[in-house]
Scaffold this active site. Structure first.
Site, PDB file in Angstrom:
ATOM      1  N   HIS A 358       8.789  -9.987  -8.597  1.00  0.00           N
ATOM      2  CA  HIS A 358       8.412  -9.445  -7.293  1.00  0.00           C
ATOM      3  C   HIS A 358       7.624 -10.407  -6.422  1.00  0.00           C
ATOM      4  CE1 HIS A 358       9.466  -5.145  -7.465  1.00  0.00           C
ATOM      5  NE2 HIS A 358       9.377  -5.309  -8.770  1.00  0.00           N
ATOM      6  N   LYS A 549       0.432  -2.176   5.850  1.00  0.00           N
ATOM      7  CA  LYS A 549       0.773  -2.789   4.567  1.00  0.00           C
ATOM      8  C   LYS A 549      -0.538  -3.223   3.934  1.00  0.00           C
ATOM      9  CE  LYS A 549       3.386  -5.681   6.889  1.00  0.00           C
ATOM     10  NZ  LYS A 549       4.594  -5.626   6.095  1.00  0.00           N
ATOM     11  N   ARG A 550      -0.538  -3.658   2.681  1.00  0.00           N
ATOM     12  CA  ARG A 550      -1.778  -4.149   2.100  1.00  0.00           C
ATOM     13  C   ARG A 550      -2.314  -5.327   2.914  1.00  0.00           C
ATOM     14  NH1 ARG A 550      -3.765  -2.000  -2.911  1.00  0.00           N
ATOM     15  NH2 ARG A 550      -5.192  -3.780  -2.798  1.00  0.00           N
TER      16      ARG A 550
HETATM   17  C1  LIG Z   1       6.125   1.078   1.858  1.00  0.00           C
HETATM   18  C2  LIG Z   1       4.677   1.038   1.545  1.00  0.00           C
HETATM   19  C3  LIG Z   1       4.056  -0.182   1.271  1.00  0.00           C
HETATM   20  C4  LIG Z   1       4.800  -1.508   1.320  1.00  0.00           C
HETATM   21  O1  LIG Z   1       4.691  -2.041   2.607  1.00  0.00           O
HETATM   22  P1  LIG Z   1       5.140  -3.569   2.925  1.00  0.00           P
HETATM   23  O2  LIG Z   1       5.078  -3.639   4.403  1.00  0.00           O
HETATM   24  O3  LIG Z   1       6.512  -3.726   2.397  1.00  0.00           O
HETATM   25  O4  LIG Z   1       4.145  -4.449   2.254  1.00  0.00           O
HETATM   26  C5  LIG Z   1       2.706  -0.192   1.008  1.00  0.00           C
HETATM   27  N1  LIG Z   1       1.986   0.950   1.003  1.00  0.00           N
HETATM   28  C6  LIG Z   1       2.540   2.148   1.282  1.00  0.00           C
HETATM   29  C7  LIG Z   1       1.687   3.374   1.282  1.00  0.00           C
HETATM   30  C8  LIG Z   1       3.902   2.234   1.549  1.00  0.00           C
HETATM   31  O5  LIG Z   1       4.463   3.441   1.795  1.00  0.00           O
END
Ligand SMILES: *Cc1c(COP(=O)(O)O)cnc(C)c1O
Length: 816
Positions: A358, A549-550
């Protein structure tokens, strides 16, 4: 099993019975929590019969199953999903209303099980949803953390973590099975002995052990009658353990020991992408895979099953390196417990695992110190050493005299300390190794594991991630779902490619108007939520520019912040007339790992900028910044349907795939993004005209990395210089010039992820965004085309790819 109540009257009767008999309260005296628990139990009745049937069929039938091994499942709320799967939404809403209750209130009482950090855990949740919907037998195995991902709060703009107490009000969706507990050993030593047949064998004499109690969760397929199982393990002290300590007469010690055992599943490690090599984390990893393998091999399969044929019944998918200790564990079970020869055991083990990588960040690849594994899992270390010795002999045979290569490929590294490289172990053991987007799989082959792909090119493959359209379109965006269904029927819910049928409607003015009305009403719904939840006033007429996102440096929230500060600076300095600016509301949502200093500094800076910008009359109605705390699946389900612009701005070559990008595009947001992860595929599918591309390409990043001087970008770009100077001026921190010093000097003098190098390209792309947004009708057309062309990103398609390229499983025969 009584027939489930499909009528309103029957529902009301069942619900009141649950409330009275299950919760022990009358309707008049019940709390919202009583009502929510009774509702959950009423709804779950509908799934029970199917679930028991699926379990029974799985035991009887010889169909190969998938064992998805994942340390994280970020499930989101369960009630909505269950109502959707059972098609009970209307009956329940009406029935509750008849009792004087409101479904939305009860829905909001549910705390989501936050048993994951972000994308990786959410992916696992999407995958088990898709497999159930596709009628593929699957058991998801994982950990039932007592505390999931922390709840984020802000104090003076800084992140403060609160424990996630998701279990305290009751957990109606889980079924504990203490009678199916598994014992898990740790520590001790190994010894050889001669068995009854005169064979020399190895025995592990453990130092201590705990038991794992499984908690089962239902994973319902979408209206297909199938219910799969998610089995999450919880650690308990053993009875023997208690007795021994009881005998020692020290009560305080006894309690401490109990806590020690139960600590294993106490809390989810909140690091995303950069795990810390903590002993307790290795204990968690071993604990859950040991429980899971024993459960499948000795409980699910018949007692006398011929283990040389194990691969005909199961394939274990390793979700990242977290469960890779399962490889030596399976060898131990086969050789030490089931007395297979090493060669027979290895032959079958190699057919039972596949590995998903990943990441591309070297610091995210787990390496466990040899000393630690030796102390905690002495038998496993011996097994890993033998696997490695045999593997390196194979390497030497293929590449004679190439000792440097041998060292690079070794499962055990010598430097900086002796460590077990879990990604190497996984690659050696797996039938297939996959990356999670086309670009990522390419880089995985060529940059992360090049020696391995040279040796075994056929072992490497790609499966681009996906998201479940049930949760992220049908459930999260009911208005858009209804519009789509009205236009093309409801087949898209389980066959997302049918969204292509919307394509001609992008040119239909009336459809575009209706699409825009849906977006607008989703923004109003979001505005209501954020007003109640965080006290924000969301201007619903502005462009909603979303970065959720994080918080991680490679994702570059700091670049988004620089853009915000630039827009603000240009207006307050009088260089830009606010009347000429396209009104925007920038939404951030992000948790930072509690020990990740730079990420937390970024959160603080965003909150400080937000406070000043939102309060400044000079930009009123033109620019605002909102940062609701505690981004999670529940919040995502409200934010994503309202978004106009999706920010996917990681440095090229760093984001493996992303799935937030897919959720947003599927809900009709246009992407501004780099050529990274699955953005590449999104752009190919939606077309360049409907995607705002910017930034360096991966090979340019690699070249620039050799001589990058970020401060030069600052010196050479006046807008960038002004933005950074304003950040450093104290203007966003009550005059405190040092407030963002760590962040600013990191950007100027280190900038590992090259935000400054991509700044110019990024703000220019944002100007193109503004220009496009000025024509709302053309924007709606592009947004509709995004929806129409994103069917590929269904996790059903991902599962189809895993089945075809990796698992070679089949859907189950229809149940009786
Ligand atoms: C989809 C999702 C992520 C992933 O987001 P990315 O933009 O792909 O890093 C992280 N947290 C939550 C709560 C999500 O639903």
């Amino acid at each position: 099993m009584s027939t489930p109540p499909h009528t309103v009257d029957a529902f009301v009767e069942a619900f009141l019975r649950e409330l009275n008999v299950g919760q022990g309260v009358s309707l008049a005296r019940s709390s919202v929590n009583d009502q929510a628990l009774a509702l959950a139990r009423t709804v779950r009745h509908h799934l029970m019969a199917r679930w028991l049937e699926a379990i029974a069929t799985q035991r009887r039938s010889p169909v190969k199953a998938v064992g998805y091994l994942s340390a994280e499942y970020l499930l989101g709320r369960q009630l909505d999903n269950a109502l959707l799967a059972t098609d009970l939404l209307d009956v329940v809403r009406e029935g509750l209303a008849a009792c004087g209750l409101d479904l939305d209130t009860l829905r909001d009482a549910e705390l989501e099980p936050g048993l994951g950090n972000g994308g990786l855990g959410r992916l696992a949740a999407c995958f088990v949803d898709s497999l159930a919907t596709m009628n593929v037998p699957c058991i998801g195995y994982g950990i039932r953390y007592e505390y999931g991902i922390f709840r984020q709060t802000f104090v003076d703009g800084r992140q403060v973590e609160q424990p996630d107490t998701w279990l305290t009000l009751g957990s109606p969706w889980e079924f504990p099975h203490p009678e199916s507990a598994q014992q898990v050993d740790f520590a001790g030593y190994t010894e050889t002995y001669v068995d009854d047949d005169g064979q020399e064998r190895c025995r592990w004499v453990s130092g201590w052990h705990v038991v794992g109690v499984p908690y089962n969760y239902m994973v319902p397929g979408y209206r297909n009658g199938r219910v799969n199982t998610l089995r999450l393990w919880s650690a308990r002290a053993t009875k023997e353990f208690d007795l021994e300590i009881f005998n020692s007469g020290d009560y305080a010690d006894a309690v401490r020991a109990r806590t020690f055992a139960e600590n294993i599943t106490k809390v989810l490690y909140p690091e995303d992408s950069t795990p810390q090599g903590k002993e307790l984390r290795l204990q968690q990893q071993y604990f859950f895979v040991a429980c899971s393998l024993a459960d499948y091999m000795f409980e699910v399969l018949p007692r006398d099953f011929d283990m040389t044929r194990l691969h005909e019944r199961i394939v274990f998918q390793l979700n990242d390196t977290h469960p890779v200790i399962a490889v030596p564990e399976m060898m131990r079970l086969l050789v030490d417990v089931r007395k297979l020869s090493w060669d027979d055991a290895w032959a079958v083990t190699q057919k039972c695992f596949a590995y998903t990588c990943h990441t591309l960040l070297p610091e995210a690849l787990e390496v466990w110190p040899v000393d630690l594994i030796g102390r905690l899992l002495p038998r496993h270390l011996e097994i890993i050493e033998r696997i490695n010795a045999e593997f390196l002999a194979e390497v030497r045979e293929r590449f004679p005299g190439d000792e440097l290569r041998v060292r690079r490929m070794s499962i055990i590294s010598d430097y900086p300390e002796r460590g077990v490289r879990m990604a190497h172990l996984a690659t050696v053991a797996a039938t297939k190794v996959n990356g999670v987007a086309a670009l990522h799989s390419e880089l995985l082959r060529d940059k992360v594991l090049p020696d391995f792909s040279e040796m075994w090119p056929e072992r490497f493959t790609n499966v681009t991630n996906g998201v479940t359209p049930r949760r992220f379109l049908k459930q999260a965006n009911p208005r858009l779902s209804d519009l789509v269904t009205e236009a093309i029927g409801d087949g898209w819910i389980t066959d997302l490619d049918q969204l292509q049928g919307l394509e001609p409607l992008a040119d239909d003015a009336e459809f575009r108007a209706r699409f825009r009305a849906v977006k607008r009403s989703n923004k109003e719904r979001l505005a209501d939520l954020l007003r109640r939840r965080d006290g924000y006033e969301l201007p619903v007429d502005s462009m909603l520019d979303v970065m959720v996102k994080r918080l991680h440096e490679y994702k570059r929230q700091s670049l988004k912040l620089l853009h915000v500060v630039s827009v603000y600076e240009q207006i307050v300095s009088g260089r830009v007339d606010p009347a000429s600016v396209v009104p925007r509301t920038v939404v951030f949502g992000a948790k930072a790992a509690p020990g990740y200093r730079m990420a937390k500094e970024t959160i603080h800076a965003i909150n400080c900028v937000s406070a000043v910008v939102n309060d400044d009359p000079a930009v009123k109605g033109v620019l605002s910044v909102v940062f609701p705390s505690n981004y999670n699946v529940t919040l995502a389900e409200s934010l994503i349907p309202a978004a106009d612009l999706s920010e996917q701005i990681s440095l090229a070559g760093k984001e493996a795939s992303g799935t937030g990008n897919m959720k947003l595009a599927l809900n009709g947001a246009l992407t501004i993004g780099t050529d990274d992860g699955a953005n590449v595929e999104i752009r190919e599918l939606v077309g360049d005209d409907n995607f705002f591309l910017f930034g360096m390409l991966e090979p340019e990043v690699a070249t620039l990395a050799e001589h990058y001087v970020p401060s030069r970008c600052y010196e050479e770009d006046d807008d960038l210089k002004r933005a950074i100077d304003l950040l450093s001026s104290g203007a966003f921190a009550g005059g405190d010039r040092t407030a963002f010093e760590p962040l600013v000097s990191n950007l100027l003098y280190e900038d590992r992820f090259m935000a400054l190098a991509d700044y110019r390209s990024y703000v220019d792309a944002q100007s193109r965004v503004d220009a496009a947004y000025r024509d709302p009708d053309a924007w709606a057309r592009a947004a509709i085309l995004n929806v129409a062309r994103c069917g590929f990103f269904s996790s059903d398609r991902s599962m189809r790819d895993y089945i075809d390229r990796i698992w070679h499983t089949e859907p189950a025969p229809a149940g009786e």
